[in-house]
Design a protein around this motif. Structure first.
Motif, PDB file in Angstrom:
ATOM      1  N   ARG A  71      -0.588 -21.806  -7.837  1.00 50.18           N
ATOM      2  CA  ARG A  71      -0.161 -23.040  -7.036  1.00 50.18           C
ATOM      3  C   ARG A  71       1.120 -23.883  -8.252  1.00 50.18           C
ATOM      4  NH1 ARG A  71      -4.984 -25.807  -4.104  1.00 50.18           N
ATOM      5  NH2 ARG A  71      -5.282 -24.275  -3.338  1.00 50.18           N
ATOM      6  N   GLU A  72       0.879 -23.702  -9.342  1.00 48.78           N
ATOM      7  CA  GLU A  72       2.102 -24.003 -10.177  1.00 48.78           C
ATOM      8  C   GLU A  72       1.833 -23.721 -11.779  1.00 48.78           C
ATOM      9  OE1 GLU A  72       2.186 -28.742 -10.453  1.00 48.78           O
ATOM     10  OE2 GLU A  72       0.014 -28.693 -10.168  1.00 48.78           O
ATOM     11  N   TRP A  73       2.698 -24.191 -12.280  1.00 49.43           N
ATOM     12  CA  TRP A  73       2.218 -23.503 -13.561  1.00 49.43           C
ATOM     13  C   TRP A  73       3.261 -24.282 -15.078  1.00 49.43           C
ATOM     14  CZ3 TRP A  73       6.471 -21.784 -16.708  1.00 49.43           C
ATOM     15  CH2 TRP A  73       7.620 -20.871 -15.601  1.00 49.43           C
ATOM     16  N   ALA A  74       3.196 -24.583 -16.262  1.00 49.93           N
ATOM     17  CA  ALA A  74       4.327 -25.291 -16.588  1.00 49.93           C
ATOM     18  C   ALA A  74       4.322 -24.790 -18.736  1.00 49.93           C
ATOM     19  CB  ALA A  74       3.905 -26.779 -16.962  1.00 49.93           C
ATOM     20  N   LEU A  75       5.374 -25.041 -18.727  1.00 52.78           N
ATOM     21  CA  LEU A  75       5.191 -24.551 -20.676  1.00 52.78           C
ATOM     22  C   LEU A  75       5.498 -25.383 -21.314  1.00 52.78           C
ATOM     23  CD1 LEU A  75       5.542 -21.341 -21.731  1.00 52.78           C
ATOM     24  CD2 LEU A  75       7.639 -21.434 -21.283  1.00 52.78           C
ATOM     25  N   SER A  76       4.181 -25.307 -22.571  1.00 55.08           N
ATOM     26  CA  SER A  76       4.930 -26.280 -23.668  1.00 55.08           C
ATOM     27  C   SER A  76       4.879 -25.409 -24.487  1.00 55.08           C
ATOM     28  CB  SER A  76       3.923 -26.977 -23.860  1.00 55.08           C
ATOM     29  OG  SER A  76       3.871 -27.862 -24.872  1.00 55.08           O
ATOM     30  N   GLY A  77       6.267 -25.418 -25.876  1.00 55.27           N
ATOM     31  CA  GLY A  77       5.697 -23.985 -26.548  1.00 55.27           C
ATOM     32  C   GLY A  77       5.403 -22.591 -26.121  1.00 55.27           C
ATOM     33  N   GLN A  78       4.892 -22.237 -26.656  1.00 53.50           N
ATOM     34  CA  GLN A  78       4.382 -21.193 -26.434  1.00 53.50           C
ATOM     35  C   GLN A  78       2.597 -20.622 -25.693  1.00 53.50           C
ATOM     36  OE1 GLN A  78       6.385 -19.214 -27.990  1.00 53.50           O
ATOM     37  NE2 GLN A  78       5.769 -17.567 -27.980  1.00 53.50           N
ATOM     38  N   THR A  79       2.704 -21.921 -25.262  1.00 55.33           N
ATOM     39  CA  THR A  79       1.367 -21.757 -24.779  1.00 55.33           C
ATOM     40  C   THR A  79       1.539 -22.293 -23.002  1.00 55.33           C
ATOM     41  OG1 THR A  79      -0.024 -23.054 -26.422  1.00 55.33           O
ATOM     42  CG2 THR A  79      -0.377 -23.297 -23.694  1.00 55.33           C
ATOM     43  N   ALA A  80       0.824 -21.950 -22.020  1.00 53.85           N
ATOM     44  CA  ALA A  80       1.446 -22.567 -20.613  1.00 53.85           C
ATOM     45  C   ALA A  80      -0.124 -22.896 -19.968  1.00 53.85           C
ATOM     46  CB  ALA A  80       2.123 -21.104 -20.166  1.00 53.85           C
ATOM     47  N   PHE A  81       0.207 -23.646 -18.816  1.00 55.82           N
ATOM     48  CA  PHE A  81      -1.143 -24.098 -18.216  1.00 55.82           C
ATOM     49  C   PHE A  81      -0.413 -23.836 -16.897  1.00 55.82           C
ATOM     50  CE2 PHE A  81      -0.129 -26.265 -21.872  1.00 55.82           C
ATOM     51  CZ  PHE A  81      -1.322 -26.764 -22.638  1.00 55.82           C
ATOM     52  N   ILE A  82      -1.603 -23.132 -16.000  1.00 56.32           N
ATOM     53  CA  ILE A  82      -1.761 -22.043 -14.415  1.00 56.32           C
ATOM     54  C   ILE A  82      -2.742 -22.745 -13.982  1.00 56.32           C
ATOM     55  CG2 ILE A  82      -1.317 -20.482 -13.067  1.00 56.32           C
ATOM     56  CD1 ILE A  82      -0.629 -18.807 -15.753  1.00 56.32           C
ATOM     57  N   ARG A  83      -1.822 -23.535 -12.832  1.00 58.83           N
ATOM     58  CA  ARG A  83      -2.856 -23.797 -12.266  1.00 58.83           C
ATOM     59  C   ARG A  83      -3.075 -22.896 -10.710  1.00 58.83           C
ATOM     60  NH1 ARG A  83      -3.577 -27.794  -7.637  1.00 58.83           N
ATOM     61  NH2 ARG A  83      -2.038 -28.409  -7.294  1.00 58.83           N
ATOM     62  N   TRP A  84      -4.411 -22.279 -10.669  1.00 58.29           N
ATOM     63  CA  TRP A  84      -4.719 -21.955  -9.492  1.00 58.29           C
ATOM     64  C   TRP A  84      -5.846 -22.289  -8.369  1.00 58.29           C
ATOM     65  CZ3 TRP A  84      -9.499 -20.342 -10.685  1.00 58.29           C
ATOM     66  CH2 TRP A  84      -9.737 -20.665 -11.828  1.00 58.29           C
ATOM     67  N   ARG A  85      -6.229 -21.301  -7.249  1.00 57.24           N
ATOM     68  CA  ARG A  85      -7.029 -21.256  -6.664  1.00 57.24           C
ATOM     69  C   ARG A  85      -7.884 -19.716  -6.277  1.00 57.24           C
ATOM     70  NH1 ARG A  85      -7.250 -22.040   0.129  1.00 57.24           N
ATOM     71  NH2 ARG A  85      -9.308 -21.851   0.661  1.00 57.24           N
ATOM     72  N   PHE A  86      -8.757 -19.429  -6.415  1.00 56.32           N
ATOM     73  CA  PHE A  86      -9.469 -18.346  -6.187  1.00 56.32           C
ATOM     74  C   PHE A  86     -10.629 -18.536  -5.453  1.00 56.32           C
ATOM     75  CE2 PHE A  86     -13.181 -15.830  -6.808  1.00 56.32           C
ATOM     76  CZ  PHE A  86     -12.885 -14.262  -7.301  1.00 56.32           C
ATOM     77  N   THR A  87     -10.360 -17.462  -4.637  1.00 56.00           N
ATOM     78  CA  THR A  87     -11.119 -16.931  -2.974  1.00 56.00           C
ATOM     79  C   THR A  87     -11.925 -15.943  -3.369  1.00 56.00           C
ATOM     80  OG1 THR A  87      -9.212 -16.723  -1.843  1.00 56.00           O
ATOM     81  CG2 THR A  87     -10.194 -18.415  -2.052  1.00 56.00           C
ATOM     82  N   ASP A  88     -13.185 -15.361  -2.614  1.00 55.79           N
ATOM     83  CA  ASP A  88     -13.205 -14.018  -2.857  1.00 55.79           C
ATOM     84  C   ASP A  88     -13.796 -13.855  -1.507  1.00 55.79           C
ATOM     85  OD1 ASP A  88     -15.262 -15.654  -1.805  1.00 55.79           O
ATOM     86  OD2 ASP A  88     -16.809 -13.579  -3.504  1.00 55.79           O
TER      87      ASP A  88
END
Length: 148
Positions: A71-88
Motif C-alpha cells: 500500500r505504501e512505504w517510507a524510508l528512514s536511514g537504512q530502515t524501510a517501513f512497508i504497509r501491506w495487505r495480505f489475502t489468500d
C-alpha cells in the motif's frame, strides 16, 4: 552512482518483489537478503536464507492463493517501513479466506541487502477470532477493554 546504493530504489524493488511473489521467485531470496538475515512474524523467527525460504514455502503449502498488496512505504536511514495487505484467496467451504493488514520494518545493509525483516500484524483479528468459542471470547474481551 559512484558505487553507492540507491536505497530508495532497493526498497521499491523489494516491495515489488513481495507484490509479485510466486513460488518461482523464491529463488531470488539470495539476491535480496544477506546470508544471515533475520525474518520475524507472529509465528516465525528465523535466520538465514534457507530458513526464510522455508517460511514462504510453508505459506504456499497452506494458503491457496497468497497475495501481498503493497500500500505504501517510507524510508528512514537504512530502515524501510512497508504497509501491506495480505489475502489468500476466496472463502471456500469451511475455510475462511485471510485478509490481513500489516506493516514490515526492513533493515538494509550498506549494499542494499536485507539484514532484518520484521512483520507486525494482529494474529488475533486475522486468525484466532475465527475459531468459534475462542473467537467469541476474544471479541468479548476486546469489547470489555475498548474505551468506547
Amino acid at each position: 552512482m559512484n558505487g553507492t546504493v540507491d536505497l530508495a530504489e532497493r526498497v521499491r524493488a523489494y516491495a515489488e518483489f513481495f507484490a509479485t511473489l510466486t513460488p518461482q521467485s523464491l529463488d531470488r531470496l539470495d539476491e535480496l537478503f544477506t546470508h544471515r538475515a533475520r525474518f520475524k512474524d507472529p509465528f516465525n523467527d528465523v535466520s538465514g536464507v534457507p530458513a526464510i525460504r522455508a517460511v514462504f514455502e510453508h505459506m504456499y503449502r497452506v494458503c491457496p492463493a497468497p497475495r501481498f498488496e503493497v500500500r505504501e512505504w517510507a524510508l528512514s536511514g537504512q530502515t524501510a517501513f512497508i504497509r501491506w495487505r495480505f489475502t489468500d484467496g476466496p472463502t471456500v467451504g469451511r475455510r475462511m479466506a485471510l485478509d490481513v493488514d500489516g506493516m514490515s520494518r526492513v533493515v538494509f545493509d550498506e549494499a542494499g541487502r536485507v539484514l532484518e525483516h520484521v512483520d507486525y500484524w494482529d494474529p488475533a483479528a486475522a486468525l484466532y477470532e475465527r475459531i468459534p468459542m475462542f473467537g467469541a471470547l476474544l471479541r468479548a474481551l476486546r469489547r470489555k477493554l475498548s474505551a468506547e
